[in-house]
Design an enzyme around this catalytic site. Structure first.
Site, PDB file in Angstrom:
ATOM      1  N   ASP A   1      14.223   1.223  -9.005  1.00 52.17           N
ATOM      2  CA  ASP A   1      13.314   1.997  -8.172  1.00 52.17           C
ATOM      3  C   ASP A   1      11.870   1.744  -8.579  1.00 52.17           C
ATOM      4  OD1 ASP A   1      11.993   3.898  -6.752  1.00 52.17           O
ATOM      5  OD2 ASP A   1      13.148   5.599  -7.483  1.00 52.17           O
TER       6      ASP A   1
ATOM      7  N   ASP B   1       4.886  -1.408  -1.189  1.00 49.72           N
ATOM      8  CA  ASP B   1       6.214  -0.895  -1.543  1.00 49.72           C
ATOM      9  C   ASP B   1       7.268  -1.944  -1.205  1.00 49.72           C
ATOM     10  OD1 ASP B   1       8.451   0.554  -2.095  1.00 49.72           O
ATOM     11  OD2 ASP B   1       8.225   1.970  -0.440  1.00 49.72           O
TER      12      ASP B   1
END
Length: 442
Positions: free
Chosen positions: A110, A321
Protein backbone atom coordinates in the site's frame (compact mmCIF):
# COMPACT_ATOMS: atom_id res chain seq x y z
CA UNK A 1 0.29 9.03 12.45
CA UNK A 2 -2.92 9.64 14.36
CA UNK A 3 -2.86 9.03 18.16
CA UNK A 4 -5.90 9.16 20.39
CA UNK A 5 -6.25 8.75 24.14
CA UNK A 6 -7.17 5.09 23.95
CA UNK A 7 -4.88 3.40 21.46
CA UNK A 8 -2.13 3.78 18.93
CA UNK A 9 -4.31 4.60 15.90
CA UNK A 10 -3.05 4.69 12.32
CA UNK A 11 -5.35 5.34 9.37
CA UNK A 12 -3.81 3.64 6.34
CA UNK A 13 -5.21 3.56 2.83
CA UNK A 14 -5.11 0.80 0.28
CA UNK A 15 -3.40 1.77 -2.90
CA UNK A 16 -2.38 -1.46 -4.51
CA UNK A 17 -2.17 -5.18 -4.05
CA UNK A 18 1.31 -6.26 -4.96
CA UNK A 19 2.64 -9.79 -5.56
CA UNK A 20 6.36 -9.25 -5.56
CA UNK A 21 9.41 -11.45 -5.75
CA UNK A 22 12.88 -9.97 -5.69
CA UNK A 23 14.63 -10.19 -9.03
CA UNK A 24 18.03 -8.61 -8.57
CA UNK A 25 19.45 -7.05 -11.73
CA UNK A 26 22.83 -5.66 -12.65
CA UNK A 27 22.99 -2.31 -10.88
CA UNK A 28 25.15 -3.13 -7.88
CA UNK A 29 22.42 -5.01 -5.99
CA UNK A 30 22.83 -5.34 -2.25
CA UNK A 31 20.98 -4.20 0.84
CA UNK A 32 21.19 -0.66 -0.56
CA UNK A 33 19.85 -1.45 -4.03
CA UNK A 34 17.31 -3.96 -5.29
CA UNK A 35 14.59 -4.39 -7.91
CA UNK A 36 11.25 -6.19 -7.66
CA UNK A 37 8.72 -7.54 -10.13
CA UNK A 38 5.20 -6.14 -9.63
CA UNK A 39 2.54 -8.70 -10.52
CA UNK A 40 -0.93 -7.26 -11.08
CA UNK A 41 -3.77 -9.16 -9.41
CA UNK A 42 -5.31 -9.96 -12.82
CA UNK A 43 -2.03 -11.18 -14.33
CA UNK A 44 -1.66 -14.91 -15.15
CA UNK A 45 1.12 -14.93 -12.54
CA UNK A 46 -1.23 -13.78 -9.77
CA UNK A 47 -3.11 -16.11 -7.39
CA UNK A 48 -6.17 -13.94 -8.08
CA UNK A 49 -6.07 -14.57 -11.85
CA UNK A 50 -9.30 -15.91 -13.35
CA UNK A 51 -8.58 -17.19 -16.89
CA UNK A 52 -12.30 -17.27 -17.70
CA UNK A 53 -12.57 -13.48 -17.42
CA UNK A 54 -12.51 -11.52 -20.66
CA UNK A 55 -10.30 -8.42 -21.09
CA UNK A 56 -13.47 -6.31 -20.84
CA UNK A 57 -14.40 -7.97 -17.51
CA UNK A 58 -10.89 -7.33 -16.19
CA UNK A 59 -11.16 -3.69 -17.21
CA UNK A 60 -14.53 -3.32 -15.48
CA UNK A 61 -13.01 -4.78 -12.31
CA UNK A 62 -10.12 -2.30 -12.47
CA UNK A 63 -12.54 0.59 -12.99
CA UNK A 64 -14.71 -0.48 -10.05
CA UNK A 65 -11.66 -0.59 -7.77
CA UNK A 66 -10.52 2.80 -9.11
CA UNK A 67 -13.85 4.46 -8.29
CA UNK A 68 -13.80 2.92 -4.78
CA UNK A 69 -10.20 3.97 -4.26
CA UNK A 70 -10.82 7.56 -5.35
CA UNK A 71 -13.82 7.82 -3.03
CA UNK A 72 -11.68 6.66 -0.14
CA UNK A 73 -8.81 9.05 -0.90
CA UNK A 74 -11.11 12.06 -0.99
CA UNK A 75 -12.66 11.20 2.38
CA UNK A 76 -9.22 10.48 3.82
CA UNK A 77 -7.99 13.91 2.71
CA UNK A 78 -10.96 15.80 4.13
CA UNK A 79 -11.33 13.71 7.30
CA UNK A 80 -8.30 11.53 8.14
CA UNK A 81 -10.10 10.00 11.13
CA UNK A 82 -12.45 7.95 8.95
CA UNK A 83 -11.99 5.91 5.80
CA UNK A 84 -14.07 3.84 3.44
CA UNK A 85 -11.26 1.42 2.72
CA UNK A 86 -12.10 -1.84 0.97
CA UNK A 87 -9.07 -3.94 1.87
CA UNK A 88 -9.54 -6.48 -0.93
CA UNK A 89 -9.87 -3.77 -3.56
CA UNK A 90 -6.26 -3.17 -4.52
CA UNK A 91 -4.21 -4.27 -7.47
CA UNK A 92 -1.10 -6.19 -6.36
CA UNK A 93 0.33 -8.49 -3.68
CA UNK A 94 3.78 -8.54 -2.11
CA UNK A 95 5.68 -11.60 -0.96
CA UNK A 96 7.80 -11.04 2.16
CA UNK A 97 9.35 -13.09 4.94
CA UNK A 98 9.07 -12.10 8.60
CA UNK A 99 11.18 -13.06 11.61
CA UNK A 100 14.17 -15.28 12.37
CA UNK A 101 13.98 -17.86 10.91
CA UNK A 102 12.01 -16.10 8.15
CA UNK A 103 8.38 -17.12 7.60
CA UNK A 104 6.97 -16.48 4.09
CA UNK A 105 3.70 -14.61 3.70
CA UNK A 106 1.73 -12.49 1.21
CA UNK A 107 0.63 -8.97 2.14
CA UNK A 108 -1.22 -6.11 0.51
CA UNK A 109 1.34 -3.49 -0.55
CA UNK A 110 0.00 0.00 0.00
CA UNK A 111 1.78 3.13 -1.24
CA UNK A 112 -0.77 5.24 0.64
CA UNK A 113 -0.43 3.50 4.00
CA UNK A 114 2.23 3.89 6.66
CA UNK A 115 1.89 1.05 9.17
CA UNK A 116 2.94 -2.46 8.14
CA UNK A 117 1.06 -5.24 9.94
CA UNK A 118 0.42 -8.96 9.75
CA UNK A 119 -1.75 -11.46 11.59
CA UNK A 120 -0.03 -12.99 14.61
CA UNK A 121 -0.56 -15.83 17.06
CA UNK A 122 -2.25 -16.08 19.45
CA UNK A 123 -5.35 -15.04 17.49
CA UNK A 124 -8.24 -13.58 19.45
CA UNK A 125 -9.90 -13.13 16.07
CA UNK A 126 -8.22 -13.68 12.68
CA UNK A 127 -9.48 -13.89 9.11
CA UNK A 128 -8.60 -17.01 7.12
CA UNK A 129 -5.28 -16.95 5.29
CA UNK A 130 -3.59 -19.53 3.07
CA UNK A 131 -0.10 -19.12 4.57
CA UNK A 132 0.74 -19.96 8.21
CA UNK A 133 -0.05 -17.22 10.73
CA UNK A 134 3.12 -15.66 12.10
CA UNK A 135 4.07 -16.89 15.59
CA UNK A 136 6.29 -14.28 17.27
CA UNK A 137 7.33 -16.74 20.00
CA UNK A 138 9.23 -18.75 17.38
CA UNK A 139 11.25 -15.73 16.14
CA UNK A 140 14.52 -14.82 17.86
CA UNK A 141 14.45 -11.28 16.43
CA UNK A 142 10.92 -10.31 17.54
CA UNK A 143 10.56 -7.53 20.14
CA UNK A 144 7.55 -5.60 21.40
CA UNK A 145 7.63 -1.82 21.82
CA UNK A 146 7.34 -0.58 25.38
CA UNK A 147 5.02 2.05 26.76
CA UNK A 148 7.83 4.61 27.14
CA UNK A 149 8.68 4.57 23.43
CA UNK A 150 7.90 7.89 21.68
CA UNK A 151 5.67 6.01 19.21
CA UNK A 152 3.46 5.01 22.10
CA UNK A 153 2.94 8.35 23.82
CA UNK A 154 -0.66 8.75 24.95
CA UNK A 155 -1.71 5.31 23.77
CA UNK A 156 -3.06 2.28 25.56
CA UNK A 157 -0.60 -0.25 26.96
CA UNK A 158 -1.21 -3.82 28.00
CA UNK A 159 1.33 -5.73 30.09
CA UNK A 160 3.93 -3.01 29.34
CA UNK A 161 3.37 -3.45 25.59
CA UNK A 162 2.30 -0.67 23.25
CA UNK A 163 -0.95 -1.47 21.46
CA UNK A 164 -2.07 -0.30 18.03
CA UNK A 165 -5.51 -0.18 16.47
CA UNK A 166 -6.51 0.41 12.84
CA UNK A 167 -10.19 0.77 11.96
CA UNK A 168 -11.65 0.96 8.46
CA UNK A 169 -14.91 2.47 7.27
CA UNK A 170 -16.13 -0.92 5.96
CA UNK A 171 -15.85 -2.39 9.51
CA UNK A 172 -12.52 -4.09 8.77
CA UNK A 173 -9.97 -3.72 11.53
CA UNK A 174 -6.70 -4.88 13.07
CA UNK A 175 -5.53 -4.61 16.67
CA UNK A 176 -2.44 -5.92 18.40
CA UNK A 177 1.07 -5.15 19.63
CA UNK A 178 3.28 -2.50 18.06
CA UNK A 179 6.49 -4.46 17.56
CA UNK A 180 9.92 -4.69 15.90
CA UNK A 181 11.04 -7.47 13.58
CA UNK A 182 13.39 -8.42 10.73
CA UNK A 183 11.86 -8.42 7.24
CA UNK A 184 13.49 -10.52 4.52
CA UNK A 185 12.97 -10.37 0.75
CA UNK A 186 14.15 -13.31 -1.36
CA UNK A 187 15.45 -13.01 -4.92
CA UNK A 188 15.01 -15.54 -7.70
CA UNK A 189 18.79 -16.10 -7.52
CA UNK A 190 18.44 -17.29 -3.90
CA UNK A 191 19.98 -14.10 -2.53
CA UNK A 192 18.29 -12.55 0.48
CA UNK A 193 17.85 -8.92 1.46
CA UNK A 194 17.15 -8.62 5.19
CA UNK A 195 16.18 -5.38 6.92
CA UNK A 196 16.30 -5.54 10.74
CA UNK A 197 14.36 -3.47 13.28
CA UNK A 198 11.28 -2.75 11.18
CA UNK A 199 8.40 -1.33 13.23
CA UNK A 200 5.19 -3.22 12.43
CA UNK A 201 1.88 -4.27 13.92
CA UNK A 202 1.56 -7.82 15.21
CA UNK A 203 -2.20 -8.24 14.85
CA UNK A 204 -4.07 -10.51 17.27
CA UNK A 205 -7.59 -9.28 16.47
CA UNK A 206 -8.22 -8.78 12.74
CA UNK A 207 -11.29 -9.03 10.58
CA UNK A 208 -13.29 -7.69 7.66
CA UNK A 209 -13.02 -8.11 3.92
CA UNK A 210 -9.36 -9.06 3.57
CA UNK A 211 -8.73 -11.80 0.93
CA UNK A 212 -7.43 -15.13 2.23
CA UNK A 213 -4.30 -15.00 0.05
CA UNK A 214 -3.02 -12.15 2.23
CA UNK A 215 -2.03 -11.84 5.88
CA UNK A 216 -1.91 -8.06 6.27
CA UNK A 217 -0.55 -4.83 4.77
CA UNK A 218 2.90 -3.42 4.04
CA UNK A 219 2.96 0.38 4.14
CA UNK A 220 4.88 2.20 1.39
CA UNK A 221 3.48 5.70 1.97
CA UNK A 222 5.21 8.93 2.90
CA UNK A 223 4.76 8.85 6.70
CA UNK A 224 7.55 8.28 9.19
CA UNK A 225 6.51 4.73 10.09
CA UNK A 226 6.22 3.53 6.47
CA UNK A 227 8.68 0.87 5.43
CA UNK A 228 10.06 3.21 2.76
CA UNK A 229 11.10 5.72 5.42
CA UNK A 230 12.23 3.01 7.82
CA UNK A 231 14.64 1.79 5.09
CA UNK A 232 15.74 5.37 4.42
CA UNK A 233 19.40 4.80 5.41
CA UNK A 234 19.67 1.68 3.25
CA UNK A 235 17.92 3.01 0.13
CA UNK A 236 18.91 6.70 0.58
CA UNK A 237 15.29 7.76 0.28
CA UNK A 238 14.96 6.58 -3.34
CA UNK A 239 12.48 4.30 -5.06
CA UNK A 240 11.09 4.12 -8.58
CA UNK A 241 8.69 2.04 -10.66
CA UNK A 242 7.82 1.35 -14.28
CA UNK A 243 4.19 0.35 -14.91
CA UNK A 244 3.24 -1.58 -18.03
CA UNK A 245 0.21 -0.38 -20.05
CA UNK A 246 -3.21 -1.70 -19.12
CA UNK A 247 -3.62 -3.44 -22.48
CA UNK A 248 -0.71 -5.75 -21.68
CA UNK A 249 -2.40 -6.81 -18.45
CA UNK A 250 -5.84 -7.32 -19.98
CA UNK A 251 -4.51 -9.49 -22.80
CA UNK A 252 -3.08 -12.15 -20.42
CA UNK A 253 0.46 -10.95 -20.99
CA UNK A 254 3.20 -12.27 -18.70
CA UNK A 255 4.96 -8.89 -18.85
CA UNK A 256 5.57 -7.41 -15.40
CA UNK A 257 5.97 -3.98 -13.91
CA UNK A 258 8.97 -3.25 -11.71
CA UNK A 259 9.78 -1.30 -8.57
CA UNK A 260 13.33 -0.33 -7.57
CA UNK A 261 14.93 0.78 -4.32
CA UNK A 262 18.22 2.56 -3.65
CA UNK A 263 20.84 2.96 -6.38
CA UNK A 264 18.64 1.14 -8.89
CA UNK A 265 15.95 3.77 -8.37
CA UNK A 266 17.91 6.71 -9.78
CA UNK A 267 16.17 8.15 -12.86
CA UNK A 268 18.64 9.95 -15.12
CA UNK A 269 19.66 10.43 -18.73
CA UNK A 270 18.01 12.04 -21.78
CA UNK A 271 14.36 13.12 -21.70
CA UNK A 272 14.10 13.09 -17.89
CA UNK A 273 11.91 15.80 -16.34
CA UNK A 274 11.59 16.44 -12.61
CA UNK A 275 9.03 18.24 -10.45
CA UNK A 276 9.06 19.09 -6.72
CA UNK A 277 7.60 16.58 -4.27
CA UNK A 278 5.60 18.74 -1.90
CA UNK A 279 5.30 17.90 1.79
CA UNK A 280 1.91 18.51 3.41
CA UNK A 281 -0.71 16.73 5.48
CA UNK A 282 -1.77 13.96 5.42
CA UNK A 283 1.92 13.03 5.07
CA UNK A 284 1.05 9.62 3.63
CA UNK A 285 0.23 11.14 0.22
CA UNK A 286 2.80 12.05 -2.44
CA UNK A 287 1.83 15.56 -3.64
CA UNK A 288 2.77 17.26 -6.93
CA UNK A 289 1.74 20.60 -8.43
CA UNK A 290 -0.04 20.49 -11.81
CA UNK A 291 -0.26 23.89 -13.51
CA UNK A 292 -2.11 23.12 -16.76
CA UNK A 293 -2.78 20.57 -19.49
CA UNK A 294 -2.38 21.35 -23.16
CA UNK A 295 -3.83 19.56 -26.19
CA UNK A 296 -2.07 20.80 -29.33
CA UNK A 297 -2.14 24.61 -29.16
CA UNK A 298 -5.05 24.71 -26.69
CA UNK A 299 -4.46 24.95 -22.93
CA UNK A 300 -6.56 24.62 -19.78
CA UNK A 301 -5.13 26.11 -16.60
CA UNK A 302 -5.32 23.71 -13.66
CA UNK A 303 -4.42 25.89 -10.67
CA UNK A 304 -7.36 28.24 -11.25
CA UNK A 305 -9.69 25.67 -9.69
CA UNK A 306 -10.17 24.86 -5.97
CA UNK A 307 -8.53 21.46 -6.21
CA UNK A 308 -7.47 21.30 -2.57
CA UNK A 309 -8.52 22.69 0.76
CA UNK A 310 -6.75 26.01 1.12
CA UNK A 311 -7.57 27.48 -2.27
CA UNK A 312 -5.67 28.39 -5.40
CA UNK A 313 -2.38 29.36 -3.78
CA UNK A 314 -1.95 26.09 -1.87
CA UNK A 315 0.80 24.11 -3.64
CA UNK A 316 0.55 20.36 -4.03
CA UNK A 317 -2.78 20.28 -5.85
CA UNK A 318 -2.67 16.66 -7.04
CA UNK A 319 -1.46 13.38 -5.58
CA UNK A 320 0.36 10.80 -7.68
CA UNK A 321 -1.09 7.38 -6.86
CA UNK A 322 0.12 4.15 -8.42
CA UNK A 323 -2.92 2.27 -7.14
CA UNK A 324 -5.70 4.37 -8.67
CA UNK A 325 -6.38 3.40 -12.28
CA UNK A 326 -8.03 6.61 -13.52
CA UNK A 327 -6.99 10.26 -13.24
CA UNK A 328 -9.43 12.42 -11.24
CA UNK A 329 -9.66 16.20 -11.70
CA UNK A 330 -11.99 18.97 -10.47
CA UNK A 331 -15.39 19.02 -12.15
CA UNK A 332 -14.98 22.51 -13.67
CA UNK A 333 -11.54 21.64 -15.03
CA UNK A 334 -12.90 18.42 -16.50
CA UNK A 335 -15.65 20.24 -18.39
CA UNK A 336 -13.11 22.62 -19.96
CA UNK A 337 -10.75 19.75 -20.79
CA UNK A 338 -13.56 17.74 -22.37
CA UNK A 339 -14.59 20.71 -24.51
CA UNK A 340 -10.99 21.20 -25.62
CA UNK A 341 -10.66 17.53 -26.60
CA UNK A 342 -13.91 17.59 -28.58
CA UNK A 343 -12.58 20.55 -30.57
CA UNK A 344 -9.23 18.79 -31.13
CA UNK A 345 -10.30 15.26 -32.07
CA UNK A 346 -11.65 14.31 -35.48
CA UNK A 347 -13.42 11.03 -34.72
CA UNK A 348 -16.95 9.67 -34.27
CA UNK A 349 -18.30 10.04 -30.73
CA UNK A 350 -19.79 6.93 -29.12
CA UNK A 351 -21.55 6.04 -25.86
CA UNK A 352 -19.73 3.93 -23.29
CA UNK A 353 -21.64 0.61 -22.96
CA UNK A 354 -20.97 0.56 -19.21
CA UNK A 355 -21.87 4.25 -18.72
CA UNK A 356 -18.65 4.70 -16.74
CA UNK A 357 -17.11 7.34 -19.02
CA UNK A 358 -18.46 10.58 -20.46
CA UNK A 359 -16.28 10.99 -23.56
CA UNK A 360 -15.81 8.03 -25.93
CA UNK A 361 -14.93 7.64 -29.60
CA UNK A 362 -15.00 5.02 -32.31
CA UNK A 363 -11.42 3.78 -32.68
CA UNK A 364 -9.53 3.35 -35.93
CA UNK A 365 -8.16 0.07 -37.31
CA UNK A 366 -5.22 0.31 -34.87
CA UNK A 367 -7.62 0.40 -31.92
CA UNK A 368 -6.90 4.01 -31.05
CA UNK A 369 -7.68 7.57 -32.19
CA UNK A 370 -5.59 10.46 -33.44
CA UNK A 371 -5.09 13.16 -30.80
CA UNK A 372 -2.80 16.22 -30.96
CA UNK A 373 0.21 16.42 -28.65
CA UNK A 374 -0.87 16.09 -25.00
CA UNK A 375 1.26 17.67 -22.25
CA UNK A 376 0.71 17.73 -18.49
CA UNK A 377 2.59 20.79 -17.25
CA UNK A 378 3.81 20.14 -13.71
CA UNK A 379 6.00 22.69 -11.94
CA UNK A 380 9.36 22.60 -13.79
CA UNK A 381 8.32 19.48 -15.74
CA UNK A 382 6.40 19.23 -18.99
CA UNK A 383 5.25 15.61 -19.23
CA UNK A 384 4.24 14.57 -22.76
CA UNK A 385 1.55 11.89 -22.57
CA UNK A 386 0.70 9.35 -25.25
CA UNK A 387 -2.86 8.81 -26.43
CA UNK A 388 -2.94 5.53 -24.47
CA UNK A 389 -2.15 7.46 -21.26
CA UNK A 390 -5.53 9.22 -21.44
CA UNK A 391 -7.68 6.99 -23.68
CA UNK A 392 -8.25 3.25 -23.25
CA UNK A 393 -10.23 0.61 -25.15
CA UNK A 394 -13.33 -0.27 -23.15
CA UNK A 395 -14.81 -2.66 -25.72
CA UNK A 396 -13.82 -3.60 -29.24
CA UNK A 397 -13.99 -0.51 -31.43
CA UNK A 398 -14.53 2.06 -28.64
CA UNK A 399 -11.99 4.06 -26.63
CA UNK A 400 -12.85 6.38 -23.73
CA UNK A 401 -11.19 9.25 -21.89
CA UNK A 402 -9.71 8.01 -18.60
CA UNK A 403 -9.44 11.47 -17.08
CA UNK A 404 -12.71 11.84 -15.18
CA UNK A 405 -14.48 14.42 -12.97
CA UNK A 406 -13.78 13.78 -9.31
CA UNK A 407 -15.29 16.65 -7.35
CA UNK A 408 -13.29 19.53 -5.87
CA UNK A 409 -11.62 18.04 -2.79
CA UNK A 410 -8.50 16.30 -4.09
CA UNK A 411 -7.15 15.33 -7.50
CA UNK A 412 -5.37 12.09 -8.40
CA UNK A 413 -2.83 11.37 -11.15
CA UNK A 414 -3.62 7.70 -11.75
CA UNK A 415 -1.63 4.77 -13.05
CA UNK A 416 -2.96 4.76 -16.64
CA UNK A 417 -1.40 8.21 -17.06
CA UNK A 418 1.83 6.89 -15.51
CA UNK A 419 2.21 3.83 -17.77
CA UNK A 420 5.42 3.58 -19.84
CA UNK A 421 7.26 6.09 -17.67
CA UNK A 422 10.08 5.24 -15.29
CA UNK A 423 9.00 7.31 -12.29
CA UNK A 424 11.52 8.00 -9.55
CA UNK A 425 10.84 9.32 -6.05
CA UNK A 426 13.74 11.01 -4.26
CA UNK A 427 12.53 11.67 -0.72
CA UNK A 428 15.85 13.28 0.21
CA UNK A 429 15.86 15.81 -2.64
CA UNK A 430 12.03 16.07 -2.52
CA UNK A 431 11.43 15.49 -6.23
CA UNK A 432 9.71 13.10 -8.61
CA UNK A 433 11.29 12.36 -11.99
CA UNK A 434 9.74 10.96 -15.17
CA UNK A 435 11.54 9.23 -18.05
CA UNK A 436 9.66 7.85 -21.10
CA UNK A 437 10.30 4.08 -21.08
CA UNK A 438 8.87 0.95 -22.68
CA UNK A 439 8.00 -0.71 -19.38
CA UNK A 440 7.27 -4.06 -21.07
CA UNK A 441 11.03 -4.21 -21.88
CA UNK A 442 12.39 -2.47 -18.80
Amino acid sequence: MEINNKSFTLIPMLVLLLFVHFSLISCGENINSFTLDLIHRDSPLSPFHNPSNTPYERLQHALYQSFSRASFLKKKYVNPIESTLIPSGGEYLMKISIGTPPIDTLVIADTGSDLTWTQCKPCVNCFKQLTPIFNPKKSSSYKTIGCNNKLCQGSLCNNSRCNYEVSYGDQSHTMGDLSIETFTFSSTSSQNVSIPNIVFGCGHDNGGTFPNVTSGIIGLGGGNVSIVNQMHQQIKGKFSYCLIPLESLLDNSNATSHINFGNCATVSGPNVVSTPLIKKEPSTFYYLNLERISIGNRTVEFNSFPVVVGGDDDPGNIIIDSGTTLTYVPDAFYLNLESMLILSINATKKDDPSSSFRLCYESNKNGTIDVPKIVAHFTNADLELSTSNIFTKVVEGIVCLTIVPGGNQISIFGNLAQANFLIGYDLKANKVSFKPTDCTKY
